[in-house]
Design a protein around this motif. Structure first.
Motif, mmCIF file in Angstrom:
data_model
loop_
_atom_site.group_PDB
_atom_site.id
_atom_site.type_symbol
_atom_site.label_atom_id
_atom_site.label_comp_id
_atom_site.label_asym_id
_atom_site.label_seq_id
_atom_site.Cartn_x
_atom_site.Cartn_y
_atom_site.Cartn_z
ATOM 1 N N PHE A 64 11.580 -2.734 2.216
ATOM 2 C CA PHE A 64 11.089 -3.935 1.827
ATOM 3 C C PHE A 64 11.890 -4.727 0.831
ATOM 4 O O PHE A 64 12.707 -4.124 0.043
ATOM 5 C CB PHE A 64 9.732 -3.976 1.397
ATOM 6 C CG PHE A 64 9.350 -3.006 0.148
ATOM 7 C CD1 PHE A 64 9.253 -3.312 -1.090
ATOM 8 C CD2 PHE A 64 9.013 -1.661 0.654
ATOM 9 C CE1 PHE A 64 9.063 -2.510 -2.066
ATOM 10 C CE2 PHE A 64 8.783 -0.816 -0.345
ATOM 11 C CZ PHE A 64 8.927 -1.093 -1.993
ATOM 12 N N SER A 150 7.527 -6.449 -9.069
ATOM 13 C CA SER A 150 7.797 -7.059 -7.796
ATOM 14 C C SER A 150 7.614 -6.100 -6.656
ATOM 15 O O SER A 150 7.156 -6.145 -5.589
ATOM 16 C CB SER A 150 8.893 -7.726 -7.757
ATOM 17 O OG SER A 150 9.395 -8.477 -6.502
ATOM 18 N N THR A 153 4.263 -4.991 -5.878
ATOM 19 C CA THR A 153 3.325 -6.078 -5.106
ATOM 20 C C THR A 153 3.448 -5.707 -3.583
ATOM 21 O O THR A 153 2.513 -5.903 -2.949
ATOM 22 C CB THR A 153 3.872 -7.424 -5.448
ATOM 23 O OG1 THR A 153 3.622 -7.718 -6.662
ATOM 24 C CG2 THR A 153 3.373 -8.456 -4.769
ATOM 25 N N GLU A 154 4.444 -5.167 -3.376
ATOM 26 C CA GLU A 154 4.753 -4.750 -2.051
ATOM 27 C C GLU A 154 4.188 -3.254 -1.628
ATOM 28 O O GLU A 154 3.516 -3.173 -0.738
ATOM 29 C CB GLU A 154 6.264 -4.835 -1.394
ATOM 30 C CG GLU A 154 6.533 -4.290 0.093
ATOM 31 C CD GLU A 154 5.653 -5.059 1.165
ATOM 32 O OE1 GLU A 154 5.254 -4.539 2.112
ATOM 33 O OE2 GLU A 154 5.539 -6.180 0.884
#
Length: 454
Positions: A64, A150, A153-154
């Motif tokens: 990702f 960040s 978050t994924e």
């Protein structure tokens, strides 16, 4: 060539075809597969169920994008990974590595090793690994926090206390785990403390987790030495690296009566013939986040910084070396380094890092009759104590340092016994690589058989 040997060879050919260019993963897969012909010949049911092929293929591979904003307001971009390799024994368990060298092949090699390492602990945890090519060195705390937020978050949608439990690794310590957990808690609106391990003891972490990998490596080495009626008492020891694993390996060596005379980082290595001053090293590396060059300056002329050659060259100094503990990174100790260890009278090598010895180095170690403990066995104490942290989180309990350390010691003694006895059972006494690979494989393979074709 026997049917079993043909199946092993065909499986490795499939690994090469399906995973082009992933050299570290190829190396890890070959190291395990090379040990397995005797066990699949004895257990043809593993071949019938295609266990070899299935165990080499991850259950899930996640890649990702990780965008974040630096202190200058510029948008930066990194790539994140999580390879959920095998959950036959329990939820995926394995660390997160933040380092510029991280790519998919790196994570797959680490995740593959983790399957067997976790199995050897005897605890109900599967194998996985993750990370990013982000480099925390030189970044401010605010930048590291924004990156971690960040990243999580994924990642948060793929993990959970009963699904996948990441921990720290190179570049991911208490600071990073704190930021990651904070974002996970914020996104999920629940305090699921068992979703990450390596947390601070102040908010759900386990005492002795920080020390566990280094301590466990030295405990395993102690058990190996005992098979030759030897010990750490009075021994000169070389430790590569100077991070968490190295520091607590040094601490345990000192507790056992040994003297660590050298450590390293990416800038070179320190030779301190009187023995590493552990309190000073901890101050510089853990508190100040400094370099080993700072250690030499503040040691007052008693230590020497060398920027050419390798830390293993110290084995050729007067007094030689009895034990070598590679605790830095993969493929750091090669055939030439083994020759230095042989010249210095080395008796044992135990891998505190993951796959730090090259295949040629391992072959020479076996030929030279130096005791050799592969990382999947020797450094299993870290993940074992992470699993103990999960137990404490699940029961809302907190154990004392002494209780956890005692559990760690018993687990490492058991891991050593498994490896030693399995090697003897398969006609290769003293071959801890074969013993670890077969013992770990059999436990996972039997679970996979029980669960059916999934």
């Amino acid at each position: 060539m026997s049917t079993a040997a043909q199946s092993v060879s065909a499986t490795y050919d499939t690994v090469l075809r399906r995973n082009p260019g992933e050299l570290e993963f190829h190396q890890a897969a070959k190291e395990v597969l090379d040990s397995l012909a005797p066990v699949v010949e004895r257990h043809p049911e593993y071949l019938d169920a295609a266990i070899l092929e299935r165990i080499c293929e991850p259950e899930r591979q996640i890649i990702f994008r990780v965008p974040w904003v630096d202190d200058a307001g510029r948008v930066q971009l990194n790539r994140g990974f999580r390879v959920q390799y095998n959950s036959a024994l329990g939820p995926y368990k394995g660390g997160l590595r933040f380092h510029p060298s991280v790519r998919l092949g790196t994570i797959k090699f680490l995740g593959f090793e983790q399957i067997f390492k976790n199995a050897l602990t005897g605890l109900p945890i599967g194998g996985g690994k993750g990370g990013s090519d982000f480099d925390p060195k030189g970044k401010s705390d605010a930048e590291v926090m924004r990156f971690c937020q960040s990243f999580m978050t994924e990642l948060h949608r793929h993990i959970g206390a009963e699904t996948d439990v990441p921990a720290g690794d190179i570049g991911v310590g208490g600071r990073e785990i704190g930021y990651l957990f904070g974002q996970y808690k914020r996104l999920g609106n629940r305090y699921e403390s068992g979703v990450l391990t390596g947390k601070s003891p102040a908010w759900g972490g386990s005492l002795a987790r920080t020390e566990a990998t280094g301590y466990g490596t030295v405990i395993f080495a102690r058990e190996m030495l005992a098979t030759r009626n030897a010990s750490f008492d009075g021994a000169r020891v070389i430790v590569s690296g100077s991070g968490n694993v190295a520091i607590y390996a040094i601490e345990k060596v000192q507790q056992f009566g040994g003297t660590v005379v050298a450590v390293s980082d990416s800038s070179g290595y320190v030779y301190d013939p009187d023995g590493i001053d552990l309190d000073l090293l901890k101050q510089i590396k853990e508190i100040e986040r400094g370099r080993i060059a700072d250690y030499v300056v503040r040691r007052g002329g008693r230590a020497e910084l060398r920027t050419t050659g390798k830390v293993w060259d110290v084995a050729r100094e007067p007094g030689g070396v009895k034990v070598a503990l590679p605790c830095a990174t993969q493929n750091e100790l090669d055939e030439a380094d083994v020759r230095s260890l042989i010249a210095g009278g080395c008796l044992a090598v135990a891998e505190g890092a993951n796959m730090p010895c090259t295949p040629a180095a391992v072959n020479l170690l076996h030929e030279s009759d130096i005791l050799f403990a592969p990382g999947k066995a020797a450094n299993a104490g870290g993940v074992a104590t992470s699993a103990l942290e999960m137990q404490q989180n699940a029961s809302r309990d907190t154990w004392t340092f002494e209780h956890t350390a005692d559990r760690l010691e018993q687990i490492m003694i058991n891991v050593h016994s498994q490896c030693k006895e399995t090697a003897e059972e398969y006609g290769a006494p003293g071959n801890y690589v074969l013993g670890a690979n077969i013992a770990g494989f059999v436990r996972v393979a039997d679970a996979m058989l029980a669960l059916g074709v999934i």
